[in-house]
Write a protein that holds these residues in place. Structure first.
Motif, PDB file in Angstrom:
ATOM      1  N   ARG A  83       0.880   4.154  -3.022  1.00  7.97           N
ATOM      2  CA  ARG A  83       0.533   5.557  -2.813  1.00  7.97           C
ATOM      3  C   ARG A  83       1.642   6.487  -3.275  1.00  7.97           C
ATOM      4  O   ARG A  83       1.400   7.526  -3.883  1.00  7.97           O
ATOM      5  CB  ARG A  83       0.229   5.798  -1.328  1.00  7.97           C
ATOM      6  CG  ARG A  83      -1.090   5.190  -0.865  1.00  7.97           C
ATOM      7  CD  ARG A  83      -1.482   5.729   0.506  1.00  7.97           C
ATOM      8  NE  ARG A  83      -0.452   5.479   1.499  1.00  7.97           N
ATOM      9  CZ  ARG A  83      -0.427   4.390   2.277  1.00  7.97           C
ATOM     10  NH1 ARG A  83      -1.372   3.457   2.149  1.00  7.97           N
ATOM     11  NH2 ARG A  83       0.522   4.231   3.160  1.00  7.97           N
ATOM     12  N   SER A  84       2.872   6.113  -3.008  1.00  9.82           N
ATOM     13  CA  SER A  84       3.998   6.989  -3.338  1.00  9.82           C
ATOM     14  C   SER A  84       4.517   6.796  -4.760  1.00  9.82           C
ATOM     15  O   SER A  84       5.292   7.612  -5.260  1.00  9.82           O
ATOM     16  CB  SER A  84       5.143   6.764  -2.346  1.00  9.82           C
ATOM     17  OG  SER A  84       5.596   5.411  -2.412  1.00  9.82           O
ATOM     18  N   ALA A 140       0.820  -1.213   0.000  1.00 11.18           N
ATOM     19  CA  ALA A 140       0.000   0.000   0.000  1.00 11.18           C
ATOM     20  C   ALA A 140       0.850   1.257   0.000  1.00 11.18           C
ATOM     21  O   ALA A 140       0.543   2.243  -0.700  1.00 11.18           O
ATOM     22  CB  ALA A 140      -0.939  -0.013   1.212  1.00 11.18           C
ATOM     23  N   LYS A 141       1.921   1.291   0.775  1.00  9.54           N
ATOM     24  CA  LYS A 141       2.801   2.469   0.853  1.00  9.54           C
ATOM     25  C   LYS A 141       3.412   2.775  -0.513  1.00  9.54           C
ATOM     26  O   LYS A 141       3.421   3.922  -0.963  1.00  9.54           O
ATOM     27  CB  LYS A 141       3.883   2.202   1.901  1.00  9.54           C
ATOM     28  CG  LYS A 141       5.065   3.154   1.858  1.00  9.54           C
ATOM     29  CD  LYS A 141       4.677   4.566   2.259  1.00  9.54           C
ATOM     30  CE  LYS A 141       5.906   5.467   2.293  1.00  9.54           C
ATOM     31  NZ  LYS A 141       5.549   6.880   2.565  1.00  9.54           N
TER      32      LYS A 141
END
Length: 675
Positions: free
Chosen positions: A54-55, A50-51
């Motif tokens: 997003r980035s 997920a991180k």
């Protein structure tokens, strides 16, 4: 840090005492989450956490074991696809060679859910005339060079080729104009002989045949510098395949070996078409095959020239003159390519690729070296001859509907004078050889007659149909040139019959020499059909006299020469493979003879006098002693007249004119051009 803490980190920030309900195959946190010391949350059906989603960063496993697992999964996927492709290709090869399938060999192909086996033809498998060829395309490589060759570093200056400037700017490998190659020491263990496609024994026999009976007739072996099969195998698989194919083509009873060698050569040539040239031997292979394989000659000669230019062979002469003696073989190869390419450009009536560059203009400087060999002399003789013929092509063009004008004949006399000087200069310089006798010097005479024939036959291009009303349209200059063409065509055939060393050489010479014989016989026979018809209209007795209109043409002499040509070439064909072009030349000459029927009492036709090689032979009748009333096919075609069909575009159109006459014969795999 306690062991318990490390255990929690290894379990994706869990305490390790209970499993995660939706745990993914990831066994460690990614490097980004590890760096930020946050929980690495996997996302279903996504390769990133997920991180990283997003980035927008790359999600790289922190644990090296995870990287290995990912690479292993990717490798297995690629291997599965390649295995399916190999299995499909194996099925095609087994089916082509009429061998049992994989199922019968104890290993069955994968099945779909329906239970039916699936055979998918790979994109790089090409089928031609029932033969399967595996194509290995070159990669679309746009990578940069990490280092530059010494040659590139030492070159300097502002004036250079545009693509060279682009390479200096981008360093992209595909833009390089200099190709480096080193022999592959493993090629002998991996080539088609090592694989058993052609056995070692059979390859040795074919190689021996080539070395003893064929090699020396092409400029004393200039295009083949090796003396053993092992040596050529180490340097070029393509050259090995070319030599064995040529040898099998010149050996009776080698049909299966010829087909195997031919398939291998074509497959390797397909792969080489879009690849960078590997070495000079590969170019030699293309040139050799062009000289001997009639159905590939035009395409192979062009491919060889393009590859040679890419390897900068056109600059070899200048380097040799600057003292780089290692460039001598390269210069020889460039001259051989000039002859090869110009032979077939003239034969097909098409413009050549190689122009008269500095090496062609200064060929005498090449011969000044003490290292000049007899083969160099013979090669240089051919270069200078085709230089003259190319000048004539540029002067007169190849339009079959464009007749020569009266001012053109002044230039034609100059070309005839140049041909006379060429013979005087090179016949004495072409030293005879013990293995091939007087072929070098007599070959110069043969090409002299042919060159005069080709040049002067243009005098008859695009003329109106011969008739009594238009007989005065043949001016003195035009009649003079036409008579030279008739005399030269007659001399071409007579010389081959009367010179023992030329007769012996006919089983080993390139197809261009056979083409000369075919063209000479075809020209004379069609002259008998067109201009002989006018003699018959004027007086039946004129068949035994020279044709009217001032042409020194005797119909019975033509018939006798043509019959001797067919008989002689049929004997030559007995010592060659049945797929050799000369067998079809014999069929074509016999077919033309059939169309010129001799009628008398009783009625006898050429169908009985000159049977095809496969038909039963009757006792031949001498046309000179036969009744000589010529029948030109009967029906509406009696007065048919087509000068383009008679002389072609520039002297002759080999494919359009002659091969069109034998199209009804069974040419097997020669019939279709695989390119």
């Amino acid at each position: 840090m306690s062991p318990l803490k490390r255990q929690s980190e290894d379990a994706d920030h869990e305490d390790g005492r209970r499993p995660h309900p939706s745990r993914t195959p990831r066994i460690r946190a990614c490097a980004t989450c590890k760096m930020h010391k946050i929980r690495c949350e996997p996302v279903d059906n996504e390769a990133k956490c997920a991180k990283c989603l997003r980035s927008g960063t790359e999600c790289v496993p922190y644990n090296m074991n995870q990287r290995l697992l990912d690479e292993d999964a990717s490798w297995k996927a690629n291997a599965t696809a390649e295995l399916a492709q190999l299995r499909s290709a194996t099925h095609l090869l087994l089916r082509h060679n009429k061998l049992p399938g994989l199922e019968d060999l104890g290993d069955s192909p994968p099945h779909h859910q329906s239970g039916q086996s699936s055979i998918v033809s790979p994109a790089n498998v090409v089928s031609e005339n029932g033969h399967t060829t595996m194509i290995v395309p070159p990669p679309m490589d746009m990578t940069r060079d990490t280092s530059v060759d010494k040659e590139f570093v030492e070159e300097s200056g502002l004036v250079m080729a545009p693509m060279r400037s682009l390479y200096d700017l981008t360093k992209i490998k595909n833009l390089r104009s200099s190709v480096r190659w080193n022999p592959n020491s493993k090629s002998v263990e991996e080539d088609f002989i090592a694989q058993g496609i052609v056995s070692v024994t059979e390859a040795g026999e074919l190689f021996k045949r080539y070395m003893q009976d064929i090699r020396l007739y092409l400029w004393a072996g200039v295009l083949f510098p090796y003396d053993s099969l092992e040596a050529v195998r180490r340097h070029s698989t393509l050259l090995t395949a070319a030599v064995l194919t040529i040898s099998a083509l010149h050996t009776p009873g080698r049909d299966e070996a010829l087909q195997r060698c031919y398939n291998i050569f074509v497959s390797l040539t397909y792969s080489a078409c879009l690849a960078r040239p590997h070495n000079l031997d590969d170019i030699r292979a293309l040139a050799l095959a062009a000289f001997y394989l009639s159905n590939l000659s035009w395409k192979l000669s062009g491919l060889a020239v393009r590859s040679a230019v890419e390897m900068n062979l056109h600059q070899s002469f200048q380097k040799l003159m600057r003292g780089h003696e290692e460039q001598r073989d390269n210069t020889r190869l460039w001259y051989a390519l000039y002859v090869c390419e110009h032979q077939f450009s003239i034969a097909y009536g098409r413009p050549p690729i190689i122009n008269e560059d500095v090496s062609i203009k200064n060929i005498e400087r090449f011969l000044e070296s003490p290292k000049t060999s007899p083969g160099d002399i013979r090669l240089a003789a051919q270069v200078t001859l085709f230089k003259i013929l190319t000048e004539a092509y540029n002067a007169y063009g190849s339009d079959p509907e464009q007749p020569l004008t009266e001012p053109d004949f002044q230039q034609l006399r100059l070309f005839n004078f140049s041909i006379e000087q060429w013979r005087l200069a090179w016949q004495t310089r072409s030293v005879d050889s013990v293995p091939i006798g007087s072929y070098p010097s007599k070959g110069v005479v043969l090409y002299y007659h042919f060159a005069r024939f080709q040049l002067n036959s243009l005098a008859l291009r695009a003329l109106p149909a011969p008739s009594a009303a238009t007989s005065e349209s043949l001016s003195y200059d035009r009649r003079e040139a036409a008579n030279i063409a008739i005399s030269a065509a007659t001399s071409t055939l007579t010389l081959i019959f009367e010179e023992p060393d030329l007769r012996k050489a006919m089983t080993a010479v390139p197809i261009f020499t056979h083409t000369m014989v075919a063209f000479s016989a075809t020209f004379l026979l069609k002259m008998a059909k067109t201009w002989g018809g006018m003699a018959q209209a004027q007086s039946p007795e004129m068949a035994t006299e020279p044709v009217g209109l001032g042409l020194n043409f005797n119909i019975n002499q033509v018939l006798s020469l043509s019959r001797r040509s067919a008989s002689f070439l049929a004997k030559v064909a007995e010592n060659l493979n049945e797929k050799h072009l000369i067998r079809h030349i014999v069929h074509g000459i016999n077919d033309l003879l059939k169309r010129l029927d001799i009628t008398g009492t009783p009625s006898i036709s050429f169908a009985h006098i000159f049977p095809t090689p496969n038909s039963s032979s009757a006792q031949p009748l001498d046309p000179v002693n036969a009744a000589t009333t010529l029948d030109y096919g009967g029906g509406d075609n009696t007065n048919e007249y087509n000068m383009y069909d008679l002389i072609g575009s520039y002297g002759f159109g080999f494919d359009e004119t002659f091969l069109g006459q034998v199209a009804s014969t069974n040419l097997d795999f020669w019939q279709t051009d695989p390119f």
